[in-house]
Scaffold this motif. Structure first.
Motif, mmCIF file in Angstrom:
data_model
loop_
_atom_site.group_PDB
_atom_site.id
_atom_site.type_symbol
_atom_site.label_atom_id
_atom_site.label_comp_id
_atom_site.label_asym_id
_atom_site.label_seq_id
_atom_site.Cartn_x
_atom_site.Cartn_y
_atom_site.Cartn_z
ATOM 1 N N LEU A 202 0.832 -1.205 0.000
ATOM 2 C CA LEU A 202 0.000 0.000 0.000
ATOM 3 C C LEU A 202 0.866 1.254 0.000
ATOM 4 N N LEU A 203 1.938 1.230 0.781
ATOM 5 C CA LEU A 203 2.848 2.380 0.820
ATOM 6 C C LEU A 203 3.474 2.615 -0.558
ATOM 7 N N PHE A 204 3.833 1.531 -1.251
ATOM 8 C CA PHE A 204 4.420 1.673 -2.582
ATOM 9 C C PHE A 204 3.424 2.296 -3.556
ATOM 10 N N ILE A 205 2.163 1.905 -3.476
ATOM 11 C CA ILE A 205 1.145 2.471 -4.365
ATOM 12 C C ILE A 205 1.001 3.972 -4.110
ATOM 13 N N ILE A 206 1.007 4.364 -2.833
ATOM 14 C CA ILE A 206 0.903 5.789 -2.493
ATOM 15 C C ILE A 206 2.123 6.552 -3.006
ATOM 16 N N LEU A 207 3.320 5.978 -2.786
ATOM 17 C CA LEU A 207 4.539 6.638 -3.254
ATOM 18 C C LEU A 207 4.589 6.708 -4.780
ATOM 19 N N THR A 208 4.024 5.709 -5.443
ATOM 20 C CA THR A 208 3.961 5.726 -6.901
ATOM 21 C C THR A 208 3.121 6.901 -7.394
ATOM 22 N N LEU B 107 -2.505 2.463 -10.239
ATOM 23 C CA LEU B 107 -2.978 1.163 -10.719
ATOM 24 C C LEU B 107 -1.854 0.382 -11.398
ATOM 25 N N ALA B 108 -1.008 1.068 -12.164
ATOM 26 C CA ALA B 108 0.120 0.402 -12.827
ATOM 27 C C ALA B 108 1.093 -0.165 -11.798
ATOM 28 N N GLY B 109 1.326 0.580 -10.712
ATOM 29 C CA GLY B 109 2.180 0.063 -9.647
ATOM 30 C C GLY B 109 1.602 -1.182 -9.007
ATOM 31 N N TYR B 110 0.291 -1.182 -8.795
ATOM 32 C CA TYR B 110 -0.392 -2.359 -8.232
ATOM 33 C C TYR B 110 -0.278 -3.544 -9.181
ATOM 34 N N MET B 111 -0.480 -3.308 -10.478
ATOM 35 C CA MET B 111 -0.365 -4.376 -11.467
ATOM 36 C C MET B 111 1.063 -4.905 -11.526
ATOM 37 N N ALA B 112 2.049 -4.013 -11.481
ATOM 38 C CA ALA B 112 3.445 -4.434 -11.551
ATOM 39 C C ALA B 112 3.814 -5.331 -10.367
ATOM 40 N N MET B 113 3.339 -4.994 -9.180
ATOM 41 C CA MET B 113 3.618 -5.837 -8.018
ATOM 42 C C MET B 113 3.036 -7.230 -8.193
ATOM 43 N N ASN B 114 1.852 -7.315 -8.754
ATOM 44 C CA ASN B 114 1.243 -8.627 -8.979
ATOM 45 C C ASN B 114 2.007 -9.433 -10.032
ATOM 46 N N ILE B 115 2.536 -8.750 -11.043
ATOM 47 C CA ILE B 115 3.367 -9.434 -12.040
ATOM 48 C C ILE B 115 4.598 -10.034 -11.363
ATOM 49 N N GLY B 116 5.255 -9.255 -10.509
ATOM 50 C CA GLY B 116 6.426 -9.763 -9.815
ATOM 51 C C GLY B 116 6.111 -10.921 -8.896
ATOM 52 N N ALA B 117 4.983 -10.849 -8.207
ATOM 53 C CA ALA B 117 4.612 -11.915 -7.279
ATOM 54 C C ALA B 117 4.316 -13.224 -7.995
ATOM 55 N N LEU C 48 9.448 -5.302 -6.190
ATOM 56 C CA LEU C 48 8.854 -5.310 -4.852
ATOM 57 C C LEU C 48 7.846 -6.446 -4.716
ATOM 58 N N GLY C 49 7.048 -6.679 -5.756
ATOM 59 C CA GLY C 49 6.080 -7.770 -5.694
ATOM 60 C C GLY C 49 6.730 -9.120 -5.513
ATOM 61 N N LEU C 50 7.822 -9.364 -6.215
ATOM 62 C CA LEU C 50 8.466 -10.667 -6.068
ATOM 63 C C LEU C 50 9.144 -10.805 -4.714
ATOM 64 N N LEU C 51 9.651 -9.701 -4.152
ATOM 65 C CA LEU C 51 10.248 -9.771 -2.820
ATOM 66 C C LEU C 51 9.203 -10.031 -1.744
ATOM 67 N N LEU C 52 8.020 -9.432 -1.890
ATOM 68 C CA LEU C 52 6.984 -9.569 -0.853
ATOM 69 C C LEU C 52 6.208 -10.870 -0.966
ATOM 70 N N TYR C 53 5.859 -11.255 -2.183
ATOM 71 C CA TYR C 53 4.930 -12.379 -2.350
ATOM 72 C C TYR C 53 5.444 -13.488 -3.276
#
Length: 517
Positions: free
Chosen positions: A41-47, A70-80, A362-367
């Motif tokens: 969530l913090l990353f989305i806000i900073l984005t 939204l693009a930041g949220y999508m990118a995190m899901n791609i990494g995860a 970030l997505g791959l590191l978190l999830y």
């Protein structure tokens, strides 16, 4: 006899301290579970803040800031979800630790996205929907918003459920569904959709066949040979040369599209040159590594560890360059439509690529670890030789598909290669004459050595015992069978990805059109 003193009750202070300690433990446990979502969530806000520094005062600033989030949220899901393509096999084979693999992939994902990601964004931005759906800039903006949101939610749910799906198919399905909601079925490029549907079947099968072919080669030329180390000195440099050439061609076709004009002939020449150089240069290196190694499979694993690490780095770079388009493509279309009113010539500034690269990492590191464990260790047992075949097959299949113009998913190919390796091993264990002869000769030598150690021993007393051999053979087959439950669930997830993304995007787009248009 002295009277025993009565046991005093625990002091009130101790009770209060114990309660406080329990509360602190509970708070730490709860905070641990909220750390990853909070960071996301913090990353989305900073984005959103980062994007605002580039677009404030320009037309459509608020829309662009929302699109960046939204693009930041999508990118995190791609990494995860897609991290399994890059490091799953290497981590499963214990060629690298989970932490090292995640850090390596994170660095090269960002590098690939920023240095070589701009050239592949245009297909997602303007190649799926027909001109009828992009005639109105406002219509296009909300259609792309719906596509990003639907794809991100679908990939998020798939990651939570432990299903490695194609993020490319997710965003293509999202754009397709939003286009249908905007201008009907005529707004979709159905030829592209047909190609993607064909790739559901072709790409994982091709990846599995190529991986099985290389594993057969490794078994026949190295593993089941009398002198494994001598065979490895001959063939490991050849295999690494093939891998180097394959990745050089992969990057020439996909990763460096910004710097090189895309050409199958140029990529082939680059692949051949790089492969020959790597083969020749690594002959003395492998000879030095092989010095003093025992003639057993465990020694062979050491020779494949470094190639696996290099392949994970290169795959991460190429993945960042290619799949950043799944997050940034719709955003680039929105920025172009909001500022210029058209998407025919989409320009992708570096700040957009930075959002995509950092989000994927970030997505791959978190999830990411959940699906890394699934692909690397829960489908079938991998060692460095088998993981090497998976990585090489993934690169080669993408190159072949690019040459023939077939849209493929690296997720489908990598997972298909893992299944191919496992299923081939099941067949090879039961049907290989070379393996049978190798095991028979080795059992005879073990029997002779045991007979020499016993005063009245006879060759073949215990090691050649048929019941023991049958039990060992049964145990081998039992341990290394591919888990069919994973196969069926993953295939089902693949089949519903595009239609589910399209349906969800159509619903979201319809709601957005009614609210904002």
């Amino acid at each position: 006899m002295a009277q025993q003193k009565p046991r005093l009750a625990k002091p009130t202070l101790d009770k209060d301290l114990e309660k406080l300690s329990s509360v602190e433990d509970a708070a730490r446990y709860t905070a641990r579970g909220l750390a990853a979502p909070g960071t996301a969530l913090l990353f989305i806000i900073l984005t959103a803040i980062f994007a605002s520094s580039y677009v404030t005062g320009k037309p459509g600033a608020i829309i662009i800031i929302a699109a960046a989030a939204l693009a930041g949220y999508m990118a995190m899901n791609i990494g995860a979800n897609d991290v399994t393509n890059n490091i799953g096999a290497a981590v499963g084979a214990r060629a690298m630790s989970m932490g090292f693999g995640l850090a390596l992939a994170a660095v090269f994902e960002v590098a690939g996205a920023v240095l070589a990601g701009g050239g592949v964004v245009h297909t997602i931005a303007s190649g799926i929907m027909a001109d009828t759906a992009t005639a109105s800039p406002d219509m296009l903006i909300w259609a792309m918003m719906a596509a990003m949101l639907s794809a991100a939610v679908l990939v998020n749910v798939a990651t939570w459920a432990g299903a490695p799906i194609s993020t490319t198919h997710s965003i293509v399905g999202g754009v397709m569904g939003a286009g249908i909601a905007a201008a009907g079925f005529g707004a979709v490029n159905w030829e592209m959709v047909a190609g993607i549907t064909a790739s559901w079947v072709i790409s994982p099968l091709l990846g599995g066949v190529i991986a099985a072919g290389f594993l057969l080669f490794v078994k026949e030329t190295i593993i089941y040979r009398e002198d494994k180390i001598a065979s490895a000195k001959t063939w490991v440099p050849v295999l690494i040369g093939i891998m180097t050439g394959a990745f050089a061609g992969y990057l020439a076709l996909i990763g460096f599209d910004q710097f090189l004009e895309r050409s199958a002939l140029r990529a082939t020449i680059i692949a051949l040159i790089c492969g020959l150089i790597a083969w020749r240069a690594l002959i003395p290196v492998i000879n030095r590594q092989a010095e003093g190694l025992e003639n057993r499979n465990q020694s062979l694993r050491k020779l494949f560890r470094i190639p696996l690490i290099l392949s994970a780095a290169l795959m991460s770079f190429a993945h960042g360059a290619n799949d950043v388009s799944n997050a940034i493509g719709p955003m680039a279309a929105i920025v172009s439509a909001a500022q210029n009113g058209l998407v025919e010539s989409v320009h992708v500034p570096t700040w957009e690529l930075v959002i995509g690269g950092l989000g994927i990492s970030l997505g791959l590191l978190l999830y990411g670890p959940k699906l890394v464990r699934l692909v690397g260790g829960e489908i079938t047992k991998l060692n460095p030789m088998r993981a090497y075949c998976v990585s090489l097959s993934t690169a080669l299949t993408v190159i072949v598909a690019s040459w023939v113009g077939l849209p493929v998913s690296s997720t489908h190919i990598a997972v298909g290669a893992v299944f191919g390796v496992g299923l081939f091993r099941e067949w090879y264990t039961r049907n290989s004459r070379r393996r049978y002869e190798y095991m028979r000769v080795r059992a005879g030598k073990d029997a002779d050595s045991e007979a020499d150690e016993k005063p009245n021993g006879k060759a073949g007393d215990k090691p050649s015992d048929r019941g023991s051999s049958e039990r060992n053979e049964y145990e081998t087959r039992r341990r290394y069978l591919v888990r069919r439950s994973h196969m069926l669930s993953i295939i089902a997830a693949w089949m519903i990805t595009l239609p589910a993304a399209a349906g969800l995007a159509a619903i979201i787009a319809t709601v957005m059109f009614s609210l904002f248009l």
